[in-house]
Design a protein around this motif. Structure first.
Motif, PDB file in Angstrom:
ATOM      1  N   GLU A  37     -23.945   9.959  35.267  1.00 31.40           N
ATOM      2  CA  GLU A  37     -24.621  10.898  34.529  1.00 31.40           C
ATOM      3  C   GLU A  37     -25.111  12.030  35.246  1.00 31.40           C
ATOM      4  OE1 GLU A  37     -28.177  11.288  31.094  1.00 31.40           O
ATOM      5  OE2 GLU A  37     -27.798   9.411  32.266  1.00 31.40           O
ATOM      6  N   VAL A  38     -25.797  11.809  36.633  1.00 37.03           N
ATOM      7  CA  VAL A  38     -26.011  12.653  37.512  1.00 37.03           C
ATOM      8  C   VAL A  38     -25.159  13.499  37.948  1.00 37.03           C
ATOM      9  CG1 VAL A  38     -27.210  13.188  39.621  1.00 37.03           C
ATOM     10  CG2 VAL A  38     -28.465  11.456  38.006  1.00 37.03           C
ATOM     11  N   ARG A  39     -23.677  12.815  38.237  1.00 37.21           N
ATOM     12  CA  ARG A  39     -22.705  13.582  38.733  1.00 37.21           C
ATOM     13  C   ARG A  39     -22.157  14.478  37.782  1.00 37.21           C
ATOM     14  NH1 ARG A  39     -17.494   9.887  37.864  1.00 37.21           N
ATOM     15  NH2 ARG A  39     -17.776  10.705  36.001  1.00 37.21           N
ATOM     16  N   ASP A  40     -22.370  14.500  36.589  1.00 37.20           N
ATOM     17  CA  ASP A  40     -21.716  15.416  35.670  1.00 37.20           C
ATOM     18  C   ASP A  40     -22.847  16.392  35.584  1.00 37.20           C
ATOM     19  OD1 ASP A  40     -19.710  13.811  34.964  1.00 37.20           O
ATOM     20  OD2 ASP A  40     -20.332  13.133  33.153  1.00 37.20           O
ATOM     21  N   PHE A  41     -24.039  16.223  35.680  1.00 35.48           N
ATOM     22  CA  PHE A  41     -25.096  17.292  35.840  1.00 35.48           C
ATOM     23  C   PHE A  41     -24.731  18.483  36.722  1.00 35.48           C
ATOM     24  CE2 PHE A  41     -28.723  18.849  38.252  1.00 35.48           C
ATOM     25  CZ  PHE A  41     -29.296  19.600  37.247  1.00 35.48           C
ATOM     26  N   PHE A  42     -24.354  17.843  37.969  1.00 32.52           N
ATOM     27  CA  PHE A  42     -24.068  18.909  39.131  1.00 32.52           C
ATOM     28  C   PHE A  42     -22.598  19.258  38.819  1.00 32.52           C
ATOM     29  CE2 PHE A  42     -27.238  16.519  41.509  1.00 32.52           C
ATOM     30  CZ  PHE A  42     -27.910  17.510  42.484  1.00 32.52           C
ATOM     31  N   HIS A  43     -21.700  18.490  38.308  1.00 29.37           N
ATOM     32  CA  HIS A  43     -20.477  18.987  37.936  1.00 29.37           C
ATOM     33  C   HIS A  43     -20.429  20.259  37.078  1.00 29.37           C
ATOM     34  CE1 HIS A  43     -16.282  18.746  37.066  1.00 29.37           C
ATOM     35  NE2 HIS A  43     -16.306  18.464  35.983  1.00 29.37           N
TER      36      HIS A  43
END
Length: 468
Positions: free
Chosen positions: A144-150
């Motif tokens: 979920e955090v990866r998608d935020f930065f993505h």
């Protein structure tokens, strides 16, 4: 891409809504008809150059953002998800997926989250992934955090600006930089900094709130010590700003929020170590030479590669890079992309990618590859490996390979392309085998999920099936 039609209906509609204008009022300001504006907002008509300029001047929309490949990120994720046999013939076609990614990106991301939840639930039920049997855990939160930065294009403007301001305050000079940062912590926050042998080999830093003391591993390289001190400083000095950013992201769990908070602190530390303006100037001057930049800014090559992938400040963008870190098992443990190249969300990366070549060789030396993905985009890919020691001869060793690259349209700005023919010799790579359409790849590990297989028991080639 100069002749590419720009459909930015969602961005235009969001900008209009933000300032509280009706379609009629905005159409009047743009000197176009209401029906024309309606078609633009519904992606039935592209934006003209004059309209883009007017929107940029009057509503603060960044021209680069309007013409960016942001929707391509969502599109790549949608295509990968829709390759699942679950959808079968009901899977939307490419044109429809493009429309959803461009005109309804929030809906597309919600669909991706729903599919990912289904996939994980299915894996748990079938015992396909024992690590996830216990239900939603750190992996889900990390993704979920990866998608935020993505989807933030790996650039966090308020933190970047705050780090650059502090860097100017404490001084850019490398000599004595760590001491100056420690003095800043003491003067402003009454926190002392100590260097000592760690309690365990993998301990990097420890903050004792009772004694207001930060303890850094004395064996770490100076670049890592500075970075870790910057992380702790961010968690103290930028706590309010970080909390505001985390709250705006609306994470589903407290765990994801905590992971993002640490990720934002890491982002601040990298921006403090390599301030945006100075770093971009040096990158342009050196031809984006990773080793030279590491020397000039007292950073590791990994830190430089990561920082290069964040240089997407509006109106002051650097070359758009992708950056990834891969462990010895082939797992991608860091992934950032400001390019159309997308890393696989599910499964492993393409084995033809040069990041897999450099383990055991090219240690610290950069290997180059000209590569072409199935969508026709071409890239200059750089890769190197590194061993990280935290003890003596018998101490633990971590091994990683790193990938950094850009589209060939930007490659002429890189020193690594000076002796390369950028018109030919591109090796075919994909995102992952499960969605790669190539029919003649001898490194294929699994067939595409949307392909029909042809099996001939009387004929055997390297790959034991053909794609129908």
């Amino acid at each position: 891409m100069a002749d590419r039609k720009i459909f930015a209906g969602a961005r235009v509609r969001a900008a209009r809504t933000k300032v509280g204008l009706t379609q009629r009022e905005l159409a009047r300001r743009l000197e176009i008809s209401v029906s024309y504006l309606n078609q633009i907002e519904n992606n039935q008509r592209p934006l003209t150059a004059s309209l883009m300029l007017t929107l940029a001047e009057n509503f603060g929309l960044d021209l680069v953002e309007l013409t960016s490949e942001g929707a391509d990120r969502v599109l790549a994720d949608l295509r990968e998800a829709m390759a699942d046999p679950l959808f079968g013939e009901a899977a939307p076609g490419l044109i429809e997926l493009k429309s959803v990614a461009a005109s309804a990106p929030d809906t597309a991301r919600a669909m991706l989250r729903l599919y990912e939840a289904y996939r994980k639930a299915n894996e748990r039920l079938m015992g396909a992934d024992a690590a996830m049997v216990g239900g939603p855990g750190p992996q889900t939160s990390y993704e979920e955090v990866r998608d935020f930065f993505h989807y933030a294009n790996n650039y966090i403007d308020p933190l970047d600006l705050a780090a650059e301001t502090l860097a100017a305050s404490i001084g850019f000079a490398l000599h004595g930089r760590l001491e100056r940062l420690a003095n800043h912590l003491t003067a402003r926050h009454r926190i002392s900094v100590m260097f000592e042998e760690p309690n365990s080999p993998d301990q990097l830093r420890r903050f004792d709130r009772a004694s207001r003391t930060i303890v850094l591993n004395g064996r770490l390289a100076p670049a890592t010590q500075y970075f870790q001190l910057g992380v702790q400083l961010a968690l103290i000095e930028q706590a309010e700003l970080i909390d505001e950013i985390v709250a705006g992201a609306e994470f589903k769990t407290r765990q994801a929020a905590d992971i993002c908070r640490l990720g934002l602190a890491n982002y601040f530390a990298g921006a403090l170590q390599m301030p945006y303006g100075a770093f971009l100037t040096a990158a342009d001057r050196t031809g984006y030479d990773v080793e030279e930049l590491a020397f000039e800014f007292g950073a590791s090559m990994e830190q430089v590669g990561h920082r290069l992938s964040t240089m997407q400040r509006p109106r002051a963008r650097g070359v758009p890079f992708f950056f990834a870190r891969v462990d010895a098992a082939g797992t991608i443990t860091k992934r950032h992309s400001a390019t159309p190249l997308q890393f696989p969300r599910f499964g492993g990366a393409c084995p033809l990618w040069n990041v897999h070549w450099v383990f055991g060789e090219h240690n610290g030396r950069i290997a180059r590859q000209l590569a072409e993905t199935p969508d026709g985009n071409r890239y200059l890919c750089l890769a190197w490996s590194e061993e990280k020691h935290t003890g003596g001869f018998r101490g633990p060793v971590r091994r990683y390979a790193y990938a950094l690259g850009c589209e060939v349209t930007h490659a002429s700005k890189l020193t690594y392309a000076a002796d390369l023919d950028l018109t030919r010799g591109f090796e075919p790579i994909g995102i992952s085998c499960r969605i790669c359409p190539r029919t003649n790849c001898i490194q294929r590990s699994v067939p595409p999920m949307d392909a029909r297989l042809e099996i001939d028991v009387d004929r055997r080639e390297v790959v034991p099936y053909r794609l129908g």
